[in-house]
Design an enzyme around this catalytic site. Structure first.
Site, mmCIF file in Angstrom:
data_model
loop_
_atom_site.group_PDB
_atom_site.id
_atom_site.type_symbol
_atom_site.label_atom_id
_atom_site.label_comp_id
_atom_site.label_asym_id
_atom_site.label_seq_id
_atom_site.Cartn_x
_atom_site.Cartn_y
_atom_site.Cartn_z
ATOM 1 N N GLU A 241 -0.375 4.798 -0.657
ATOM 2 C CA GLU A 241 -1.089 6.060 -0.906
ATOM 3 C C GLU A 241 -0.146 7.233 -0.719
ATOM 4 O OE1 GLU A 241 -4.672 6.332 1.386
ATOM 5 O OE2 GLU A 241 -5.647 4.742 0.255
ATOM 6 N N TYR B 257 0.849 -1.201 0.000
ATOM 7 C CA TYR B 257 0.000 0.000 0.000
ATOM 8 C C TYR B 257 0.877 1.242 0.000
ATOM 9 C CZ TYR B 257 -5.010 -0.097 -0.005
ATOM 10 O OH TYR B 257 -6.304 -0.139 -0.424
ATOM 11 N N ARG C 261 -1.290 -3.000 -18.554
ATOM 12 C CA ARG C 261 -2.558 -2.280 -18.618
ATOM 13 C C ARG C 261 -2.533 -1.139 -17.601
ATOM 14 N NH1 ARG C 261 -6.822 -3.326 -21.224
ATOM 15 N NH2 ARG C 261 -5.556 -4.874 -22.248
ATOM 16 N N THR D 204 -2.370 5.701 -22.277
ATOM 17 C CA THR D 204 -2.365 4.371 -21.676
ATOM 18 C C THR D 204 -1.031 3.718 -22.021
ATOM 19 O OG1 THR D 204 -3.513 3.492 -23.599
ATOM 20 C CG2 THR D 204 -4.860 3.980 -21.672
ATOM 21 N N ASP E 52 -5.383 13.417 -25.393
ATOM 22 C CA ASP E 52 -5.495 12.007 -24.990
ATOM 23 C C ASP E 52 -4.716 11.185 -26.014
ATOM 24 O OD1 ASP E 52 -6.191 9.371 -24.641
ATOM 25 O OD2 ASP E 52 -8.313 9.764 -24.290
ATOM 26 N N LYS F 186 -1.234 -0.041 -25.112
ATOM 27 C CA LYS F 186 -1.613 -0.145 -26.530
ATOM 28 C C LYS F 186 -0.322 -0.159 -27.374
ATOM 29 C CE LYS F 186 -6.183 1.933 -25.873
ATOM 30 N NZ LYS F 186 -6.250 2.654 -24.592
HETATM 31 N N1 DSN Z 1 -11.176 0.620 -25.105
HETATM 32 C C1 DSN Z 1 -10.049 1.298 -25.693
HETATM 33 C C2 DSN Z 1 -9.948 0.995 -27.133
HETATM 34 O O1 DSN Z 1 -10.190 -0.129 -27.483
HETATM 35 O O2 DSN Z 1 -9.606 1.857 -27.915
HETATM 36 C C3 DSN Z 1 -10.108 2.723 -25.434
HETATM 37 O O3 DSN Z 1 -10.255 2.916 -24.083
#
Ligand code: DSN
Length: 435
Positions: free
Chosen positions: A64, A62, A248, A239, A213, A242
């Protein structure tokens, strides 16, 4: 226990030996990933090192707070891990400040809104059905309930493929009329390059802040293959799983000036304890993305997407925006077969061992659960080693499956070919093959 902890075979077959049910399911998933084509544009195959960090004892901790200012004891190691992750993120993207705690891209986006605007304020972002994201103000997302979103879209389709680009005139008109406090750029189903500067100019003209984004192209931006919004936008969210090929999770980049605001929005504004094991895995991925091999990977991702686009056009598909500059394509199925919906296409391709997702196309006449489009991406299969020639084979298999969707034997034959192709490009060559 034989082998290294970074070996997926050890993680699956050894460590989980006493939980037969979950072990069997994880082995099934490994088998699914290596025997079917992974064309979901937001997915990738992480390295065994990223898997190992994600599976580490840091999940027990933990933490925080932030390094040097925690609300729990025993954080000396967690502090070093998070400092390393932040330092690597700053270095990778050339940013003054990084926050690596967001559990997801949705959390990162919500934190950016909390940092930059007040509930009830107006935000200008791209509509979901034009290529935006749920957290860009969809009425079914908390973002659409907390803020007043005004949406922009893409230009009309053009026969020569020059349409369906982000309509900057519309962004400017909306911004002048609605005076938003924040303008958001960034998409989940847009295949062309997004230049951040025109958005910055519009934001400056109307006195708005600017958020980018970068979830989808983060890896392409990190590799220098796509323009970077860092230093142009007030806050960049992304993110890590990807095109960046990490675990993730989400992250934010901002200036030193905005650092406290952004950090406070993530914790205590939005989240409790960070996922320290995922932060360690993010650090691993940031380091991997600094290697010269990652630049060449990112270039191959785009080349493969363009090869897939060319081959699909040859099979009679129309591509939204006429093709791609990045890792994804949005296929309009109507020219290929007006009766074929995205839902039926996705389900057919699943039967043929080709994994992708249905997606609305701009101004889609079908509802979001049905759709007239498919979204395809090359980030994962490029990691596995596929090249441009393989993309032509993939396009042929996909077209055959959709043409012969009512013929079970034909779909089984495609599935067998997919498996044969797929097995030439194993993302986890060390892993067990007991299933
Ligand atoms: N769900 C993601 C995507 O597939 O693009 C975006 O958050």
């Amino acid at each position: 226990m034989a082998g290294r902890l970074s070996d997926p075979e050890v993680m699956l077959a050894g460590v989980l030996e006493e939980d037969d049910e979950i072990r069997a399911l994880l082995v099934d998933e490994l088998h699914r990933q290596r025997s079917t084509l992974q064309l979901i544009a937001s997915e990738n195959f992480t390295s065994p090192a990223v898997l190992a960090a994600t599976a580490s004892v840091l999940t027990n901790k933990y933490s925080e707070g932030y390094p040097g200012r925690r609300y729990y004891g025993g954080n000396a190691v967690a502090d070093e891990v998070e400092d390393l992750a932040r330092q690597r993120a700053r270095q990778l993207f050339g940013s003054e400040h990084a926050n690596v705690q967001p559990h997801s891209g949705a959390s990162a986006n919500l934190a950016a809104y909390l940092a930059l605007v007040e509930p009830g304020d107006t935000i200008c972002a791209m509509r979901l059905d034009q290529g935006g994201h749920l957290t860009h103000g969809s009425p079914v997302s908390i973002t659409g309930k907390l803020y007043r979103f005004v949406a922009y879209g893409v230009t009309p389709a053009a026969p020569d493929g020059s349409g369906e680009r982000i309509d900057l005139d519309q962004v400017r008109d909306i911004a002048r009329r609605e005076r938003p406090k924040l303008i958001v750029a960034g998409t989940t189903a847009y295949s062309r390059t997004i230049e951040p500067e025109p958005f910055r100019a519009i934001a400056d003209e109307v006195g708005a802040k600017f958020m980018f984004d970068c979830a989808h192209p983060a890896g392409l931006v990190a590799a220098g293959v796509h323009p970077s919004p860092v230093g142009v936008a007030d806050v960049v969210t992304f993110t890590t799983h990807k095109t960046l090929r990490g675990p993730r999770g989400g992250a934010l980049l901002t200036s030193a000036e905005n650092a406290r605001l952004v950090d406070g929005a993530v914790f205590p504004g939005l989240q409790g304890g960070p996922l320290d094991h995922v932060i360690a895995a993010k650090a691993v991925a940031f380091r991997e993305a600094m290697q010269p091999s990652f630049k060449s990977y990112a270039r191959r991702v785009v080349a493969n997407a363009q090869a897939l686009a060319g081959a699909l056009t040859g099979e009679g598909f129309r591509l939204v925006a006429g093709g791609t500059d990045n890792h994804l394509l949005l296929v309009d199925l109507r020219d290929f077969d007006p009766e074929l919906s995205g839902k039926v296409a996705q389900e057919t391709l699943d039967r043929a061992g080709i994994t992708c997702n249905r997606n609305q196309i701009p101004n889609d006449p079908r509802p979001p659960f049905v759709t007239s489009g498919l979204r395809l991406g090359t980030a994962a299969e490029t990691t596995a080693g596929m090249g441009e020639a393989d993309m032509a084979v993939v396009a042929g298999l996909l077209a055959t499956a959709l043409r012969r969707r009512d013929d079970d034997a034909a779909l089984r034959a495609v599935r067998a070919e997919v498996r044969e192709l797929r097995e030439q490009f194993d993302p986890y060559p060390g892993a067990g093959r007991e299933s």
